[in-house]
Design a protein around this motif. Structure first.
Motif, short mmCIF file in Angstrom:
data_model
loop_
_atom_site.label_atom_id
_atom_site.label_comp_id
_atom_site.label_asym_id
_atom_site.label_seq_id
_atom_site.Cartn_x
_atom_site.Cartn_y
_atom_site.Cartn_z
N ASN A 178 0.79 0.82 -14.09
CA ASN A 178 0.08 0.26 -15.22
C ASN A 178 -0.86 1.51 -15.86
O ASN A 178 -0.99 1.19 -17.13
CB ASN A 178 -0.61 -1.11 -14.88
N LEU A 179 -1.73 1.98 -15.14
CA LEU A 179 -2.61 2.89 -15.63
C LEU A 179 -1.90 4.29 -16.41
O LEU A 179 -2.15 4.52 -17.47
CB LEU A 179 -3.44 3.75 -14.47
N THR A 189 6.82 6.91 -17.81
CA THR A 189 5.83 6.55 -16.75
C THR A 189 6.77 6.63 -15.60
O THR A 189 6.46 7.18 -14.41
CB THR A 189 5.43 5.08 -17.05
N HIS A 190 8.21 6.27 -15.64
CA HIS A 190 8.90 6.51 -14.39
C HIS A 190 9.16 7.80 -14.03
O HIS A 190 9.18 8.17 -12.79
CB HIS A 190 10.44 5.66 -14.77
N GLY A 191 9.50 8.41 -15.06
CA GLY A 191 9.60 9.92 -14.79
C GLY A 191 8.69 10.69 -14.30
O GLY A 191 8.72 11.67 -13.52
N TYR A 228 0.75 -1.28 0.04
CA TYR A 228 -0.05 0.04 0.07
C TYR A 228 0.77 1.28 0.06
O TYR A 228 0.29 2.37 -0.05
CB TYR A 228 -0.81 -0.10 1.34
N SER A 229 2.06 1.14 0.12
CA SER A 229 2.76 2.45 0.03
C SER A 229 4.20 2.40 -0.79
O SER A 229 5.25 3.29 -0.72
CB SER A 229 3.59 2.69 1.45
N ASP A 230 4.30 1.24 -1.82
CA ASP A 230 5.28 0.94 -2.72
C ASP A 230 5.27 2.32 -3.76
O ASP A 230 4.21 2.51 -4.45
CB ASP A 230 5.27 -0.33 -3.47
N THR A 231 6.34 2.56 -4.21
CA THR A 231 6.34 3.67 -5.10
C THR A 231 6.26 2.98 -6.38
O THR A 231 6.05 3.64 -7.46
CB THR A 231 8.05 4.29 -5.32
N ARG A 232 6.58 1.70 -6.50
CA ARG A 232 6.19 0.81 -7.61
C ARG A 232 4.80 0.03 -7.87
O ARG A 232 4.72 -0.74 -8.35
CB ARG A 232 7.24 -0.11 -8.00
N ASP A 233 3.76 0.96 -7.11
CA ASP A 233 2.54 0.32 -7.19
C ASP A 233 1.83 -0.04 -8.52
O ASP A 233 1.96 0.84 -9.47
CB ASP A 233 1.56 1.61 -6.73
#
Length: 197
Positions: free
Chosen positions: A120-121, A144-146, A110-115
Motif C-alpha cells: 500500500n505504501l 507496484t507489482h513490478g 510476516y513473510s508474505d510477498t503481498r504484505d
C-alpha cells in the motif's frame, strides 16, 4: 527475541530448539516458558519482531526523504536494499519463515510477498506519481507489482550471492524499470535516480 533470531539465522527453523535458544540468550528454560507458551509462540513472536524492525528502519529512511513522491519511492527502495535492512541475518530468517509459511499460516502475515503495509505504501506513492496518466490506478498497480518483484529478486540474489552483491547496482536496476514507466518523473544520472525539476 534476538537470540532466537540468531539461532534461526544460523540453523533454520527445523533445527531451532529451546535448548539452543536458552544457550544463546543466557536465560533459563523457565524464563522462556514464562513469556511464551510454546516454541511456535516464540517463533511467531520473532517473525513479528523482525517485521517491526523492518518498518522501524524503513520509517527512518522515509523521515529523511524529500517532499516529492519520487523522493519517498527512492527512500523505500534505498531502505529495502540498505545495509541496515538487507543483511545476511535478515535474509536467512526471511527465507526460513517463508519456507514454513507454506504449512503454517501463523508465519504468513510476516513473510508474505503481498504484505499489505509495504504494498500500500508503494502503491500510494506511485498513484501520486501517475496522477496525470491516462489510467493512474492501473499504472500504479503494475508499477507496484513490478517494483516488489524486482526487490524480491534482489533479496534472492543477495541470499545466494551476498559476496558479489552490489547495492548501488541493484538500486540502479530497479530505477531503470521505474524510469521506463515514468520517464517524466525519473531520469538516470550517474547510475542513480534523479528527479526532473
Amino acid at each position: 527475541m534476538e537470540a532466537t533470531a540468531d539461532v534461526i539465522s544460523d540453523h533454520g527453523i527445523a533445527n531451532t530448539s529451546v535448548t539452543r535458544i536458552i544457550e544463546r540468550a543466557g536465560l533459563s528454560r523457565g524464563m522462556v516458558h514464562l513469556h511464551f507458551q510454546s516454541k511456535e509462540d516464540l517463533l511467531v513472536g520473532v517473525a513479528r519482531h523482525m517485521s517491526e524492525q523492518y518498518y522501524a528502519k524503513l520509517d527512518g529512511f522515509l523521515s529523511q526523504a524529500g517532499p516529492k513522491p519520487q523522493d519517498k519511492l527512492e527512500a523505500i527502495v534505498t531502505a529495502d536494499l540498505s545495509e541496515e535492512i538487507l543483511t545476511r541475518k535478515s535474509v536467512n530468517i526471511w527465507y526460513a519463515f517463508r519456507g514454513e509459511a507454506r504449512s503454517d499460516n501463523a508465519f504468513m502475515a510476516y513473510s508474505d510477498t503481498r504484505d499489505d503495509a509495504l504494498r500500500n505504501l508503494i502503491f500510494e506513492t506511485y498513484l501520486e506519481i501517475a496522477a496525470q496518466s491516462e489510467n493512474p490506478e492501473m499504472l500504479a498497480r503494475d508499477a507496484t507489482h513490478g517494483t516488489i518483484a524486482l526487490l524480491e529478486g534482489m533479496w534472492v540474489d543477495f541470499f545466494l550471492h551476498s559476496d558479489q552483491f552490489n547495492r548501488a547496482t541493484a538500486k540502479r536496476i530497479v530505477f531503470r524499470f521505474v524510469a521506463a514507466l515514468f520517464p517524466q518523473a525519473f531520469d538516470l544520472q550517474d547510475g542513480g535516480p534523479e528527479k526532473p525539476n
